[in-house]
Design a protein around this motif. Structure first.
Motif, PDB file in Angstrom:
ATOM      1  N   TRP A 141       0.897  -1.241   0.046  1.00 24.30           N
ATOM      2  CA  TRP A 141      -0.020   0.014   0.200  1.00 24.30           C
ATOM      3  C   TRP A 141       0.895   1.049   0.013  1.00 24.30           C
ATOM      4  CZ3 TRP A 141      -4.668  -0.476  -1.811  1.00 24.30           C
ATOM      5  CH2 TRP A 141      -5.277  -1.900  -1.757  1.00 24.30           C
ATOM      6  N   THR A 142       2.179   1.172   0.015  1.00 21.39           N
ATOM      7  CA  THR A 142       2.907   2.243   0.023  1.00 21.39           C
ATOM      8  C   THR A 142       3.463   2.581  -1.623  1.00 21.39           C
ATOM      9  OG1 THR A 142       5.144   1.133   0.120  1.00 21.39           O
ATOM     10  CG2 THR A 142       4.048   2.029   2.095  1.00 21.39           C
ATOM     11  N   ALA A 143       2.934   1.703  -2.510  1.00 20.21           N
ATOM     12  CA  ALA A 143       3.304   1.861  -3.707  1.00 20.21           C
ATOM     13  C   ALA A 143       2.393   2.779  -4.566  1.00 20.21           C
ATOM     14  CB  ALA A 143       3.231   0.423  -4.783  1.00 20.21           C
ATOM     15  N   PRO A 144       2.845   3.339  -5.520  1.00 21.75           N
ATOM     16  CA  PRO A 144       1.961   4.183  -6.463  1.00 21.75           C
ATOM     17  C   PRO A 144       0.590   3.617  -6.882  1.00 21.75           C
ATOM     18  CG  PRO A 144       4.130   4.464  -7.392  1.00 21.75           C
ATOM     19  CD  PRO A 144       4.214   3.237  -6.217  1.00 21.75           C
ATOM     20  N   TRP A 145      -0.381   4.594  -6.907  1.00 16.60           N
ATOM     21  CA  TRP A 145      -1.973   3.938  -7.175  1.00 16.60           C
ATOM     22  C   TRP A 145      -1.521   3.208  -8.453  1.00 16.60           C
ATOM     23  CZ3 TRP A 145      -5.908   3.116  -4.542  1.00 16.60           C
ATOM     24  CH2 TRP A 145      -6.953   2.886  -5.417  1.00 16.60           C
ATOM     25  N   GLU A 146      -0.768   3.719  -9.461  1.00 15.93           N
ATOM     26  CA  GLU A 146      -0.975   2.924 -10.732  1.00 15.93           C
ATOM     27  C   GLU A 146      -0.276   1.429 -10.530  1.00 15.93           C
ATOM     28  OE1 GLU A 146       0.282   5.996 -10.113  1.00 15.93           O
ATOM     29  OE2 GLU A 146      -1.334   7.104 -11.144  1.00 15.93           O
ATOM     30  N   HIS A 147       0.785   1.253  -9.752  1.00 11.20           N
ATOM     31  CA  HIS A 147       1.436  -0.020  -9.717  1.00 11.20           C
ATOM     32  C   HIS A 147       0.293  -0.912  -9.001  1.00 11.20           C
ATOM     33  CE1 HIS A 147       4.251  -2.747  -8.373  1.00 11.20           C
ATOM     34  NE2 HIS A 147       3.789  -2.956  -7.181  1.00 11.20           N
ATOM     35  N   LEU A 148      -0.618  -0.144  -7.819  1.00 16.05           N
ATOM     36  CA  LEU A 148      -1.579  -1.119  -7.125  1.00 16.05           C
ATOM     37  C   LEU A 148      -2.607  -1.493  -8.171  1.00 16.05           C
ATOM     38  CD1 LEU A 148      -1.874   1.215  -4.039  1.00 16.05           C
ATOM     39  CD2 LEU A 148      -1.067  -1.058  -4.243  1.00 16.05           C
ATOM     40  N   VAL A 149      -3.096  -0.708  -9.030  1.00 21.87           N
ATOM     41  CA  VAL A 149      -3.821  -1.003 -10.048  1.00 21.87           C
ATOM     42  C   VAL A 149      -3.473  -2.443 -10.849  1.00 21.87           C
ATOM     43  CG1 VAL A 149      -5.210  -0.514 -12.191  1.00 21.87           C
ATOM     44  CG2 VAL A 149      -5.143   1.078 -10.256  1.00 21.87           C
ATOM     45  N   GLU A 150      -2.060  -2.041 -11.480  1.00 20.50           N
ATOM     46  CA  GLU A 150      -1.638  -3.289 -12.115  1.00 20.50           C
ATOM     47  C   GLU A 150      -1.211  -4.529 -11.447  1.00 20.50           C
ATOM     48  OE1 GLU A 150       2.720  -4.008 -14.121  1.00 20.50           O
ATOM     49  OE2 GLU A 150       2.073  -1.821 -14.315  1.00 20.50           O
ATOM     50  N   SER A 152      -3.071  -5.614  -8.810  1.00 24.55           N
ATOM     51  CA  SER A 152      -4.384  -6.217  -8.334  1.00 24.55           C
ATOM     52  C   SER A 152      -5.092  -6.758  -9.747  1.00 24.55           C
ATOM     53  CB  SER A 152      -5.447  -5.266  -7.933  1.00 24.55           C
ATOM     54  OG  SER A 152      -5.926  -4.341  -8.583  1.00 24.55           O
ATOM     55  N   HIS A 153      -4.931  -6.039 -10.782  1.00 29.43           N
ATOM     56  CA  HIS A 153      -5.353  -6.669 -12.199  1.00 29.43           C
ATOM     57  C   HIS A 153      -4.769  -7.648 -12.457  1.00 29.43           C
ATOM     58  CE1 HIS A 153      -5.360  -6.293 -16.737  1.00 29.43           C
ATOM     59  NE2 HIS A 153      -6.644  -6.500 -16.431  1.00 29.43           N
ATOM     60  N   THR A 154      -3.355  -7.937 -12.502  1.00 31.50           N
ATOM     61  CA  THR A 154      -2.582  -9.305 -12.806  1.00 31.50           C
ATOM     62  C   THR A 154      -2.923 -10.361 -11.727  1.00 31.50           C
ATOM     63  OG1 THR A 154      -0.738  -7.813 -13.214  1.00 31.50           O
ATOM     64  CG2 THR A 154      -0.065 -10.330 -12.802  1.00 31.50           C
ATOM     65  N   TRP A 155      -3.088 -10.261 -10.289  1.00 33.26           N
ATOM     66  CA  TRP A 155      -3.533 -11.111  -9.367  1.00 33.26           C
ATOM     67  C   TRP A 155      -5.007 -11.682  -9.760  1.00 33.26           C
ATOM     68  CZ3 TRP A 155      -0.865 -14.492  -6.644  1.00 33.26           C
ATOM     69  CH2 TRP A 155       0.465 -14.164  -6.239  1.00 33.26           C
ATOM     70  N   SER A 156      -5.871 -10.762 -10.285  1.00 33.70           N
ATOM     71  CA  SER A 156      -7.389 -10.981 -10.461  1.00 33.70           C
ATOM     72  C   SER A 156      -7.457 -11.670 -11.634  1.00 33.70           C
ATOM     73  CB  SER A 156      -8.007  -9.871 -10.395  1.00 33.70           C
ATOM     74  OG  SER A 156      -8.078  -9.057  -9.224  1.00 33.70           O
ATOM     75  N   LEU A 157      -6.544 -11.628 -12.736  1.00 32.26           N
ATOM     76  CA  LEU A 157      -6.804 -12.199 -13.954  1.00 32.26           C
ATOM     77  C   LEU A 157      -6.128 -13.595 -13.754  1.00 32.26           C
ATOM     78  CD1 LEU A 157      -5.464  -9.888 -16.422  1.00 32.26           C
ATOM     79  CD2 LEU A 157      -7.786 -10.453 -16.313  1.00 32.26           C
ATOM     80  N   LEU A 158      -5.167 -13.711 -12.927  1.00 30.91           N
ATOM     81  CA  LEU A 158      -4.814 -15.126 -12.456  1.00 30.91           C
ATOM     82  C   LEU A 158      -5.781 -15.981 -11.725  1.00 30.91           C
ATOM     83  CD1 LEU A 158      -2.618 -17.205 -12.324  1.00 30.91           C
ATOM     84  CD2 LEU A 158      -1.740 -16.157 -10.311  1.00 30.91           C
ATOM     85  N   GLU A 159      -6.497 -15.110 -10.690  1.00 32.26           N
ATOM     86  CA  GLU A 159      -7.532 -15.800 -10.142  1.00 32.26           C
ATOM     87  C   GLU A 159      -8.711 -16.237 -11.146  1.00 32.26           C
ATOM     88  OE1 GLU A 159      -9.807 -15.150  -5.981  1.00 32.26           O
ATOM     89  OE2 GLU A 159      -9.795 -13.389  -7.303  1.00 32.26           O
TER      90      GLU A 159
END
Length: 193
Positions: A141-150, A152-159
């Motif tokens: 959660w200390t990462a930039p927002w764009e990194h968090l979006v990317e 969570s997108h990657t993990w969600s696609l794996l899911e």
């Protein structure tokens, strides 16, 4: 019991040392639609973020839900995601599992961070929780927002690639907008994209 006279006591519990008490107090205030609860619940949410409680833990999730129920927060729901939403017997917000990947992509395209997903099976008008993929990710959660979006997108696609699917399987997603991490900028409503 649904008695609104407990409102002041519940507002006082928002300052508890126990995160579960704070979460449940906020949710009870929202469920009872207690007049004057919005600002105390907003303060509780700001305090939660100031303690650096990760946004995917139950306390901030519950308090955001309470703010939404009290009309003090409007989640960003992109139009495709809104269009694909299903109606299930208990009216919980969920989507057909067959559209899981589309929804993940739509949320990422609108800079939303997916926190987690839950799967449900609907049989004979009843809703049952089912096991998901078992994937468990933790965002920095200390990462930039764009990194968090990317991320969570990657993990969600794996899911999504391992998720249960079927005509009677639904997924409930929990996500946040960048503004959910800026409690001082919590407007009465945010636009739906």
């Amino acid at each position: 019991m649904g008695d609104p006279r407990c409102g002041p006591a519940l507002i006082g519990l928002l300052d508890s040392d126990n995160p579960t008490v704070r979460e449940w107090a906020a949710m009870a205030l929202a469920s009872l639609k207690i007049d004057g609860a919005v600002e105390p619940v907003r303060r509780a949410y700001r305090a939660c973020l100031e303690r650096a409680t990760p946004p995917d833990w139950t306390e901030p999730v519950g308090i955001r839900w309470a703010l939404t129920e009290l009309g003090a927060r409007t989640p960003v729901v992109p139009s495709l995601t809104a269009h694909l939403r299903a109606t299930v017997p208990d009216d919980a917000p969920c989507w057909p599992s067959t559209h899981f990947t589309e929804i993940i992509n739509d949320l990422a395209d609108h800079a939303q961070v997916i926190l987690y997903s839950q799967f449900w099976r609907v049989d004979d008008g009843r809703t049952y929780g089912i096991s998901g993929t078992g994937l468990d990710w933790e965002l920095d959660w200390t990462a930039p927002w764009e990194h968090l979006v990317e991320e969570s997108h990657t993990w969600s696609l794996l899911e999504a690639s391992e998720a249960p699917a079927g005509d009677n399987i639904f997924v409930a997603l929990t996500w946040i907008d960048r503004n959910d991490l800026r409690p001082e900028e919590t407007p009465q409503s945010r636009p739906t994209v």
